[in-house]
Design an enzyme around this catalytic site. Sequence first.
Site, PDB file in Angstrom:
ATOM      1  N   HIS A 197       0.857  -1.188   0.000  1.00 51.92           N
ATOM      2  CA  HIS A 197       0.000   0.000   0.000  1.00 51.92           C
ATOM      3  C   HIS A 197       0.892   1.236   0.000  1.00 51.92           C
ATOM      4  O   HIS A 197       1.929   1.270   0.660  1.00 51.92           O
ATOM      5  CB  HIS A 197      -0.894  -0.022   1.241  1.00 51.92           C
ATOM      6  CG  HIS A 197      -1.964   1.015   1.266  1.00 51.92           C
ATOM      7  ND1 HIS A 197      -1.723   2.335   1.579  1.00 51.92           N
ATOM      8  CD2 HIS A 197      -3.299   0.929   1.023  1.00 51.92           C
ATOM      9  CE1 HIS A 197      -2.854   3.013   1.522  1.00 51.92           C
ATOM     10  NE2 HIS A 197      -3.823   2.191   1.202  1.00 51.92           N
TER      11      HIS A 197
ATOM     12  N   ARG B 230      -2.943   1.332  -4.331  1.00 56.69           N
ATOM     13  CA  ARG B 230      -2.676  -0.091  -4.486  1.00 56.69           C
ATOM     14  C   ARG B 230      -2.887  -0.483  -5.939  1.00 56.69           C
ATOM     15  O   ARG B 230      -3.478   0.247  -6.723  1.00 56.69           O
ATOM     16  CB  ARG B 230      -3.608  -0.922  -3.597  1.00 56.69           C
ATOM     17  CG  ARG B 230      -3.370  -0.793  -2.116  1.00 56.69           C
ATOM     18  CD  ARG B 230      -4.374  -1.634  -1.333  1.00 56.69           C
ATOM     19  NE  ARG B 230      -5.698  -1.037  -1.326  1.00 56.69           N
ATOM     20  CZ  ARG B 230      -6.827  -1.692  -0.994  1.00 56.69           C
ATOM     21  NH1 ARG B 230      -6.760  -2.967  -0.675  1.00 56.69           N
ATOM     22  NH2 ARG B 230      -7.983  -1.080  -0.996  1.00 56.69           N
TER      23      ARG B 230
ATOM     24  N   LYS C 247      -6.356  -0.078  -8.164  1.00 57.12           N
ATOM     25  CA  LYS C 247      -7.263   0.802  -7.444  1.00 57.12           C
ATOM     26  C   LYS C 247      -7.362   2.142  -8.153  1.00 57.12           C
ATOM     27  O   LYS C 247      -6.619   2.423  -9.100  1.00 57.12           O
ATOM     28  CB  LYS C 247      -6.788   0.976  -5.997  1.00 57.12           C
ATOM     29  CG  LYS C 247      -6.838  -0.306  -5.178  1.00 57.12           C
ATOM     30  CD  LYS C 247      -8.261  -0.822  -5.030  1.00 57.12           C
ATOM     31  CE  LYS C 247      -8.307  -2.069  -4.169  1.00 57.12           C
ATOM     32  NZ  LYS C 247      -9.697  -2.565  -3.991  1.00 57.12           N
TER      33      LYS C 247
ATOM     34  N   ASP D 238      -6.326   8.767  -6.340  1.00 54.08           N
ATOM     35  CA  ASP D 238      -6.850   9.470  -5.169  1.00 54.08           C
ATOM     36  C   ASP D 238      -5.865  10.573  -4.802  1.00 54.08           C
ATOM     37  O   ASP D 238      -4.657  10.332  -4.714  1.00 54.08           O
ATOM     38  CB  ASP D 238      -7.017   8.479  -4.006  1.00 54.08           C
ATOM     39  CG  ASP D 238      -7.667   9.094  -2.775  1.00 54.08           C
ATOM     40  OD1 ASP D 238      -7.565  10.319  -2.581  1.00 54.08           O
ATOM     41  OD2 ASP D 238      -8.257   8.340  -1.983  1.00 54.08           O
TER      42      ASP D 238
ATOM     43  N   CYS E 282      -5.037  11.995  -2.074  1.00 51.46           N
ATOM     44  CA  CYS E 282      -4.205  11.889  -0.874  1.00 51.46           C
ATOM     45  C   CYS E 282      -2.879  11.204  -1.163  1.00 51.46           C
ATOM     46  O   CYS E 282      -1.878  11.453  -0.485  1.00 51.46           O
ATOM     47  CB  CYS E 282      -4.945  11.164   0.240  1.00 51.46           C
ATOM     48  SG  CYS E 282      -5.183   9.396  -0.014  1.00 51.46           S
ATOM     49  N   TYR E 283      -2.852  10.353  -2.201  1.00 49.57           N
ATOM     50  CA  TYR E 283      -1.605   9.666  -2.539  1.00 49.57           C
ATOM     51  C   TYR E 283      -0.614  10.583  -3.253  1.00 49.57           C
ATOM     52  O   TYR E 283       0.520  10.173  -3.520  1.00 49.57           O
ATOM     53  CB  TYR E 283      -1.896   8.409  -3.366  1.00 49.57           C
ATOM     54  CG  TYR E 283      -2.703   7.404  -2.578  1.00 49.57           C
ATOM     55  CD1 TYR E 283      -2.166   6.803  -1.444  1.00 49.57           C
ATOM     56  CD2 TYR E 283      -4.012   7.106  -2.928  1.00 49.57           C
ATOM     57  CE1 TYR E 283      -2.914   5.917  -0.695  1.00 49.57           C
ATOM     58  CE2 TYR E 283      -4.771   6.223  -2.181  1.00 49.57           C
ATOM     59  CZ  TYR E 283      -4.211   5.626  -1.068  1.00 49.57           C
ATOM     60  OH  TYR E 283      -4.958   4.758  -0.307  1.00 49.57           O
TER      61      TYR E 283
ATOM     62  N   ASP F 157     -10.457  14.118  -3.004  1.00 52.57           N
ATOM     63  CA  ASP F 157      -9.993  12.829  -3.521  1.00 52.57           C
ATOM     64  C   ASP F 157      -9.911  12.873  -5.044  1.00 52.57           C
ATOM     65  O   ASP F 157      -8.870  12.620  -5.648  1.00 52.57           O
ATOM     66  CB  ASP F 157     -10.977  11.761  -3.035  1.00 52.57           C
ATOM     67  CG  ASP F 157     -10.829  10.394  -3.678  1.00 52.57           C
ATOM     68  OD1 ASP F 157     -10.201  10.282  -4.747  1.00 52.57           O
ATOM     69  OD2 ASP F 157     -11.357   9.417  -3.121  1.00 52.57           O
TER      70      ASP F 157
ATOM     71  N   ASP G 224     -12.138  17.867   1.857  1.00 47.03           N
ATOM     72  CA  ASP G 224     -12.037  17.703   3.304  1.00 47.03           C
ATOM     73  C   ASP G 224     -10.618  18.062   3.718  1.00 47.03           C
ATOM     74  O   ASP G 224      -9.723  18.216   2.878  1.00 47.03           O
ATOM     75  CB  ASP G 224     -12.409  16.282   3.739  1.00 47.03           C
ATOM     76  CG  ASP G 224     -11.592  15.211   3.037  1.00 47.03           C
ATOM     77  OD1 ASP G 224     -10.352  15.238   3.155  1.00 47.03           O
ATOM     78  OD2 ASP G 224     -12.183  14.336   2.375  1.00 47.03           O
TER      79      ASP G 224
ATOM     80  N   HIS H 243      -7.718  15.419   2.644  1.00 48.30           N
ATOM     81  CA  HIS H 243      -7.252  15.488   1.254  1.00 48.30           C
ATOM     82  C   HIS H 243      -6.627  16.844   0.936  1.00 48.30           C
ATOM     83  O   HIS H 243      -5.744  16.932   0.082  1.00 48.30           O
ATOM     84  CB  HIS H 243      -8.401  15.178   0.291  1.00 48.30           C
ATOM     85  CG  HIS H 243      -8.769  13.730   0.238  1.00 48.30           C
ATOM     86  ND1 HIS H 243      -9.739  13.181   1.041  1.00 48.30           N
ATOM     87  CD2 HIS H 243      -8.256  12.714  -0.508  1.00 48.30           C
ATOM     88  CE1 HIS H 243      -9.842  11.890   0.790  1.00 48.30           C
ATOM     89  NE2 HIS H 243      -8.954  11.582  -0.135  1.00 48.30           N
TER      90      HIS H 243
END
Length: 489
Positions: free
Chosen positions: A286, A334, A337, A340, A342-343, A395, A402, A405
């Site tokens: 992850h 991952r 997936k 996003d 946040c990554y 995201d 939020d 993020h």
Amino acid sequence: MATQQASTETTSARLEEIFISSNRIQELSEAEDIEDMESKSPEPLHQQMAHLDLIEQPLRDNLVTQSSELQDETLAAILPFLTDNPFGFELNSYGIPKLQRSKHIAFLHNALGKYPPQFAVMDAARPWLLYWSLQGLTCLREDVSDYRERVTYTFSACQHPTGGFGGGHGQLPHLAASYAAVLSLVIVGGEESYEMIDRKAMWHFMGNMKQPDGGFTMAPGGEEDIRGAFCAMVIITLLNLPLELPPNSPARVKGDETFLTNLPEWVSRCQSFEGGISSAPGNEAHGAYAFCALGCLCLIGEPSTTLPKYLSIPPLLSWLSSRQTSPEGGFQGRTNKLVDGCYSHWVGGCWALIEAALSSPNTSATSSNNCLWNRAALVRWILSCCQGKKGGLRDKPGKHPDAYHTCYNLAGLSAAQHHYVYLPERNTGLDEGPLAAAFKWDVADGGVGEEDKRVWDEEDEVRVVHPVFVVPWGQAEKCRGYFERKEGF
């Protein structure tokens, strides 16, 4: 399993098919966003596709699965933000939305205010809400010193008598809450904030989390995973806690163990068959766990020494590079997936640490392994797709902004806009004892080199963030220096 092969179609052809398809699915969670999208006339499609020149064409598996269908639906929702400007933001000189700095600042100040009753379920996450908001504001160059008294008061109630911080008054201590609390206090800084921390009790709490196999649990009797190892080492390093284990530590078996005993070896066992890093030995790799593992090893010693010693670098590079999605330009957490925001940090933040491990001190400051990840594509993704219409970052299109993020999109933006270098001989004015490695980082003069394709103007730049601690540049050194000057606890 279907044979993986490169699509015979061009990227533009495949995207055009998705873009004009009558079956394209739109996310409906932001009605204002969709209304705004429909109100604008996009440029001719061939001009829109020119905006994606920096993004490589991916390999395409012909096997249709639920995951692949969701990927296509998500791309259909994202594509208008890559190719057009649905929210009508002012564009920078590269033709992509400017950083909506004032809107994001207002959003984060609001996140530090009062919450309605329905947010009671988030009470245990209170330390995180403070950290995400404070770090996001400082990344946007806001002065948060006015929050010092409030932050100190809040965490004084969260501190547990046995050591560590919980989510709120009367809640049990937890390493994640302790990590967020310590970082928040480091961000606001000042003697009042530092002195509020019961370091001796924290030392005992850390000792209770340390396990005989080398790792750390997140809470008494809780799960042992890579988050615990990283959070613990960040706290121990910043607060200059003794490396010797307290007498009550379950890891004190022979009597001469320290917080570092068997720790890097335990982190090594978290590398999965894919090359990435899992939460614990044997689990799935992850992106966030990769950052935790790399950060932990970079706290223990110099990246060029600890990373190659305890991790297999080639498969890790392959796995991390594969997390940058195309044509979006952001990162997924991952395999198979969705992208996003946040990554942007959890994976994007790994590259400074990896590059430090691959570079010698004599390497040019602007020389980096640019073939491994695309800085420009990440910046384009964040500015085009992750900025909320009214402030805050998110995201992906179709999701609401939020504080979480917002914080990690901005940290990823900083990672893409600045080059970090590791200087083993750098004089920081701090002690040169154990756990001094994290204070040897510097920012390359001149920032991003000419070999990197910029897609941002100066007014789109955010503040430099410490690549390991993820706090404003210089704040970690102030905290560590303060506690080095103290005698005992």
